[in-house]
Design a protein around this motif. Structure first.
Motif, mmCIF file in Angstrom:
data_model
loop_
_atom_site.group_PDB
_atom_site.id
_atom_site.type_symbol
_atom_site.label_atom_id
_atom_site.label_comp_id
_atom_site.label_asym_id
_atom_site.label_seq_id
_atom_site.Cartn_x
_atom_site.Cartn_y
_atom_site.Cartn_z
ATOM 1 N N ASN A 117 -17.024 -27.879 16.011
ATOM 2 C CA ASN A 117 -16.076 -28.207 17.066
ATOM 3 C C ASN A 117 -14.933 -27.199 17.190
ATOM 4 N N TYR A 118 -14.943 -26.175 16.354
ATOM 5 C CA TYR A 118 -13.937 -25.124 16.487
ATOM 6 C C TYR A 118 -14.168 -24.334 17.767
ATOM 7 N N LEU A 119 -13.084 -23.830 18.335
ATOM 8 C CA LEU A 119 -13.197 -22.882 19.442
ATOM 9 C C LEU A 119 -13.725 -21.562 18.889
ATOM 10 N N PRO A 120 -14.370 -20.735 19.714
ATOM 11 C CA PRO A 120 -14.857 -19.442 19.222
ATOM 12 C C PRO A 120 -13.744 -18.600 18.589
ATOM 13 N N SER A 121 -12.554 -18.637 19.154
ATOM 14 C CA SER A 121 -11.445 -17.858 18.586
ATOM 15 C C SER A 121 -11.056 -18.378 17.205
ATOM 16 N N GLN A 122 -11.175 -19.690 16.967
ATOM 17 C CA GLN A 122 -10.867 -20.252 15.655
ATOM 18 C C GLN A 122 -11.944 -19.878 14.642
ATOM 19 N N THR A 123 -13.189 -19.902 15.074
ATOM 20 C CA THR A 123 -14.284 -19.486 14.198
ATOM 21 C C THR A 123 -14.131 -18.020 13.823
ATOM 22 N N ALA A 124 -13.741 -17.192 14.777
ATOM 23 C CA ALA A 124 -13.553 -15.758 14.512
ATOM 24 C C ALA A 124 -12.440 -15.516 13.501
ATOM 25 N N ARG A 125 -11.488 -16.448 13.385
ATOM 26 C CA ARG A 125 -10.406 -16.311 12.411
ATOM 27 C C ARG A 125 -10.727 -17.016 11.089
ATOM 28 N N SER A 126 -11.981 -17.306 10.845
ATOM 29 C CA SER A 126 -12.440 -17.902 9.575
ATOM 30 C C SER A 126 -11.888 -19.296 9.328
ATOM 31 N N ALA A 127 -11.766 -20.093 10.382
ATOM 32 C CA ALA A 127 -11.279 -21.465 10.233
ATOM 33 C C ALA A 127 -12.231 -22.339 9.421
ATOM 34 N N ALA A 128 -13.497 -21.929 9.296
ATOM 35 C CA ALA A 128 -14.467 -22.720 8.544
ATOM 36 C C ALA A 128 -14.335 -22.527 7.030
ATOM 37 N N CYS A 129 -13.527 -21.577 6.606
ATOM 38 C CA CYS A 129 -13.308 -21.373 5.165
ATOM 39 C C CYS A 129 -12.167 -22.281 4.721
ATOM 40 N N ALA A 130 -12.468 -23.553 4.566
ATOM 41 C CA ALA A 130 -11.453 -24.577 4.296
ATOM 42 C C ALA A 130 -10.907 -24.464 2.878
ATOM 43 N N ARG A 131 -9.581 -24.615 2.761
ATOM 44 C CA ARG A 131 -8.925 -24.545 1.444
ATOM 45 C C ARG A 131 -8.337 -25.887 1.014
ATOM 46 N N SER A 132 -7.741 -26.641 1.929
ATOM 47 C CA SER A 132 -7.174 -27.959 1.622
ATOM 48 C C SER A 132 -7.111 -28.786 2.901
#
Length: 196
Positions: free
Chosen positions: A74-89
């Motif tokens: 459900n991330y926007l492409p721009s969020q995926t490009a900024r590595s939003a899927a590498c969750a830390r907390s």
């Protein structure tokens, strides 16, 4: 006892399927690689659980961990490009099971930051740009996002390298409050002394 058993299992979801053979346990697939770093049960609805993977993003369960669905799609492409899927907390608002704050980023890529979802992970908004390395070397050391137990709108996020950030509006805005040049690996509020 059932809740405890499921929580322990969900935290160890990356173990091989043979590790619990013959004990009634079952391995649930979490795709995308990496490690399941934590399971967070929504205080306002114990049926809603979240987990997050260091390179596979957040997941949600609405049946106490019996089944999971990925939220990183459900991330926007721009969020995926900024590595939003590498969750830390991840921190769930204790008043609303659909409201949570997630910090994420990739140590090999551009930094991501803090993301809020107010609809259970159907949409995300980035509210802070920063270095929170979900796949960084210190990820097993603790949680770099903490919510004040006496004031649920207050969150503290310890970034990798650039300082300590404070939000007083449930992750909507942030300000730098702590020293730069430190790698924050674990942040806790003292439950015996509110605000500390």
């Amino acid at each position: 006892m059932r809740l405890f058993r499921q929580a322990v299992f969900a935290g160890g979801i990356v173990l091989s399927s043979g590790a619990f053979a013959g004990t009634g346990w079952e391995v649930l697939p979490i795709y995308g690689g990496g490690y399941v770093q934590n399971v967070v049960i929504a205080p306002s609805d114990p049926d809603v659980w979240y987990c997050y993977v260091d390179v596979g993003g957040p997941y949600r369960s609405d049946d106490r961990g019996m089944s999971w669905r990925p939220l990183h799609q459900n991330y926007l492409p721009s969020q995926t490009a900024r590595s939003a899927a590498c969750a830390r907390s991840l921190s769930v608002d204790p008043r609303d099971a659909d409201s949570f704050v997630l910090v994420a980023g990739n140590q090999y890529d551009r930094p991501a930051g803090a993301f809020v979802s107010r609809d259970g992970g159907r949409t995300f908004r980035q509210t802070l740009f920063g270095r929170f390395y979900g796949n960084g070397p210190w990820r097993p050391a603790g949680l770099c996002l903490a919510r004040n137990p006496s004031n649920p709108d207050e969150l503290v996020a310890g970034e990798d390298m650039d300082g300590l950030f404070l939000s007083e509006d449930n992750g909507e805005t942030w300000r730098l409050t702590g020293p730069k040049g430190h790698w924050f690996t674990d942040i806790k509020y003292d439950r015996a002394a509110p605000g500390r």
